[in-house]
Design a protein around this motif. Structure first.
Motif, short mmCIF file in Angstrom:
data_model
loop_
_atom_site.label_atom_id
_atom_site.label_comp_id
_atom_site.label_asym_id
_atom_site.label_seq_id
_atom_site.Cartn_x
_atom_site.Cartn_y
_atom_site.Cartn_z
N VAL A 159 60.12 -27.88 -96.88
CA VAL A 159 61.36 -27.18 -97.31
C VAL A 159 62.73 -27.93 -96.87
O VAL A 159 63.70 -27.58 -97.87
CB VAL A 159 61.34 -25.93 -96.26
CG1 VAL A 159 62.26 -24.84 -96.43
CG2 VAL A 159 59.94 -25.12 -96.67
N VAL A 160 62.79 -28.54 -96.14
CA VAL A 160 64.13 -29.36 -95.73
C VAL A 160 64.25 -30.30 -96.90
O VAL A 160 65.64 -30.34 -97.41
CB VAL A 160 64.20 -29.94 -94.24
CG1 VAL A 160 65.59 -30.78 -94.04
CG2 VAL A 160 64.07 -28.58 -93.16
N LEU A 164 67.22 -27.13 -98.29
CA LEU A 164 67.68 -26.36 -97.45
C LEU A 164 68.01 -26.81 -96.47
O LEU A 164 67.59 -27.81 -95.92
CB LEU A 164 66.65 -25.18 -97.32
CG LEU A 164 66.37 -24.15 -98.39
CD1 LEU A 164 65.46 -23.13 -97.72
CD2 LEU A 164 67.73 -23.24 -98.79
N GLY A 165 69.25 -26.26 -95.61
CA GLY A 165 69.63 -26.70 -94.39
C GLY A 165 68.65 -26.29 -93.30
O GLY A 165 67.65 -25.45 -93.47
N ARG A 172 63.38 -19.64 -92.99
CA ARG A 172 62.24 -19.33 -94.23
C ARG A 172 60.85 -19.41 -93.80
O ARG A 172 59.97 -18.63 -94.11
CB ARG A 172 62.62 -20.12 -95.43
CG ARG A 172 62.03 -19.83 -96.51
CD ARG A 172 62.44 -18.87 -97.24
NE ARG A 172 63.70 -18.57 -97.82
CZ ARG A 172 64.06 -19.23 -98.90
NH1 ARG A 172 63.34 -19.59 -99.61
NH2 ARG A 172 65.33 -18.99 -98.96
N VAL A 173 60.75 -20.53 -93.11
CA VAL A 173 59.21 -20.79 -92.87
C VAL A 173 58.78 -19.91 -91.63
O VAL A 173 57.62 -19.57 -91.73
CB VAL A 173 59.21 -22.48 -92.25
CG1 VAL A 173 57.81 -22.74 -91.91
CG2 VAL A 173 59.50 -23.24 -93.38
N ALA A 174 59.67 -19.58 -90.76
CA ALA A 174 59.12 -18.84 -89.54
C ALA A 174 58.64 -17.41 -90.22
O ALA A 174 57.80 -16.73 -89.57
CB ALA A 174 60.28 -18.53 -89.00
N LEU A 235 60.77 -34.89 -88.15
CA LEU A 235 59.84 -33.69 -88.20
C LEU A 235 58.40 -34.19 -88.71
O LEU A 235 57.40 -34.22 -88.06
CB LEU A 235 60.13 -32.75 -89.36
CG LEU A 235 61.37 -31.80 -89.00
CD1 LEU A 235 61.62 -30.80 -90.34
CD2 LEU A 235 61.25 -31.11 -87.76
N ILE A 236 58.36 -35.11 -89.53
CA ILE A 236 57.11 -35.82 -89.95
C ILE A 236 56.44 -36.73 -88.73
O ILE A 236 55.45 -36.79 -88.45
CB ILE A 236 57.33 -36.74 -91.11
CG1 ILE A 236 57.44 -35.81 -92.21
CG2 ILE A 236 56.18 -37.41 -91.54
CD1 ILE A 236 57.82 -36.42 -93.83
#
Length: 295
Positions: A159-160, A164-165, A172-174, A235-236
Motif C-alpha cells: 500500500v505504501v 499513500l503516506g 487503510r490496512v488496519a 517493512l519488507i
C-alpha cells in the motif's frame, strides 16, 4: 458434623441472598468503579457481569490489600492480555473478592466432609482462577499478534509503495484486519490523532505488548526513520526477519518435543507393546494356565 453442615449451608444461603440484594441495589458507586462496570460491558458474559456487580463493593479493599506494586503488575498483565471480556483493574479486584469467598466457603464445606484434596482445589480456585484466565489470554493474544504481523507488514509495504503516506496506509490496512493486532493499531492511530507524536505512540504500542516481533517492528521502524531509509524496504526487511525468527522458533519447539515424545513412547507404548506380544505368545502356544497353577 451435622451442626457444621447446617452452619455451612446457612452461610451459603445468607451469602446468596446478600449477593442478590447487592446486585439489585441501587447504591451509588464511586465514579471510577461505575465506569469500570461499563468498560467492556458488551464483551463481558452475563455471569462475569453479575460477579463484577456483586464483588465491586469489595474492590477498593482488595486493591488496598494488594499494595501499589502488585496493583501495577496486575494492571500491566491486564494490558498484555488485551482486557479480555472487558476486564479492568476494578473488575479484576471484584472477581478476586467473589471467587475468594466462594473458594473459602467451598473449602470449609469440603473440610467438614473430610475431603482434603477437594478443599485444596477450592482454595486454589479462589486464589488463582482469575490469574489463570489472564495468563491464557496473554498467551493467545501474543500468538495471534505474532502470526498476523508478517502478513500485515507485507500488505502495508504494498500500500505504501502504491503512493499513500505511511499514516494513511496504516489506517487503510488496519481497517481490513480484525483481532488484537488491529485493535492495537487503532489505539495507536487514535493516539496520533489526539496529538501524540508517532514515536511516542509506537513506544506505547511496544509497552502494551510483550512480544519480540512487536518490539522488532517498532525498533526497526524508528531506526529507519532516523536513518532516512525507505519505509517500504524497512517493512519488507522486518517481515523477512520475523518469518526467519518464526522458523527458528518452530525448529526449537520441534527439538524440545522430540525428548517428550521419546519419553511417552518408552514409558507407555513400549511396555504396552511388550505385554501384547507376550500375551499373544502365550495364547498362540495354547498353554493351559489351569494346569500350570494346579487347579
Amino acid at each position: 458434623m451435622a451442626l457444621l453442615l447446617a452452619f455451612t449451608l446457612a452461610l451459603c444461603v445468607a451469602g446468596a441472598f446478600l449477593g442478590i440484594r447487592m446486585y439489585r441495589a441501587e447504591t451509588k458507586l464511586p465514579g471510577d468503579l461505575a465506569l469500570a462496570l461499563e468498560v467492556g460491558a458488551s464483551r463481558a458474559t452475563p455471569v462475569g457481569s453479575a460477579v463484577d456487580r456483586i464483588g465491586m463493593r469489595w474492590a477498593p479493599l482488595v486493591l488496598r490489600l494488594m499494595g501499589e506494586a502488585r496493583v501495577n503488575r496486575v494492571r500491566r498483565r491486564i494490558d498484555l492480555a488485551g482486557n479480555p471480556g472487558g476486564l479492568t483493574l476494578d473488575r479484576y479486584a471484584a472477581r478476586r473478592a467473589v471467587y475468594g469467598v466462594l473458594g473459602l466457603l467451598g473449602a470449609f464445606a469440603m473440610l467438614t466432609r473430610g475431603q482434603y484434596l477437594l478443599a485444596a482445589a477450592m482454595v486454589a480456585f479462589g486464589l488463582f482462577w482469575v490469574e489463570v484466565g489472564i495468563a491464557v489470554s496473554i498467551r493467545i493474544r501474543k500468538d495471534e499478534i505474532e502470526r498476523t504481523l508478517p502478513d500485515f507488514l507485507d500488505v502495508l509495504a504494498v500500500v505504501v509503495s502504491a503512493g499513500l503516506g505511511f499514516r494513511q496506509a496504516l489506517d487503510r490496512v488496519a481497517e481490513r484486519y480484525e483481532g488484537p493486532w488491529a485493535d492495537e493499531l487503532r489505539i495507536t492511530l487514535r493516539q496520533m490523532d489526539m496529538g501524540v507524536s508517532r514515536r511516542k505512540a509506537f513506544e506505547e504500542l511496544r509497552r502494551r505488548n510483550d512480544s519480540e516481533q512487536v518490539a522488532m517492528f517498532v525498533t526497526a521502524l524508528q531506526q529507519g526513520e532516523e536513518l532516512g531509509a525507505p519505509i517500504v524496504d524497512t517493512l519488507i526487511s522486518i517481515a523477512t526477519d520475523m518469518r526467519r525468527t518464526d522458523a527458528q522458533n518452530a525448529r526449537r519447539r520441534a527439538s524440545k518435543a522430540v525428548p517428550k515424545a521419546t519419553l511417552v513412547i518408552t514409558t507407555v507404548m513400549v511396555p504396552a507393546t511388550l505385554i501384547l506380544l507376550v500375551a499373544g505368545l502365550f495364547l498362540g502356544t495354547e498353554t493351559d494356565f489351569g494346569r500350570i497353577s494346579g487347579e
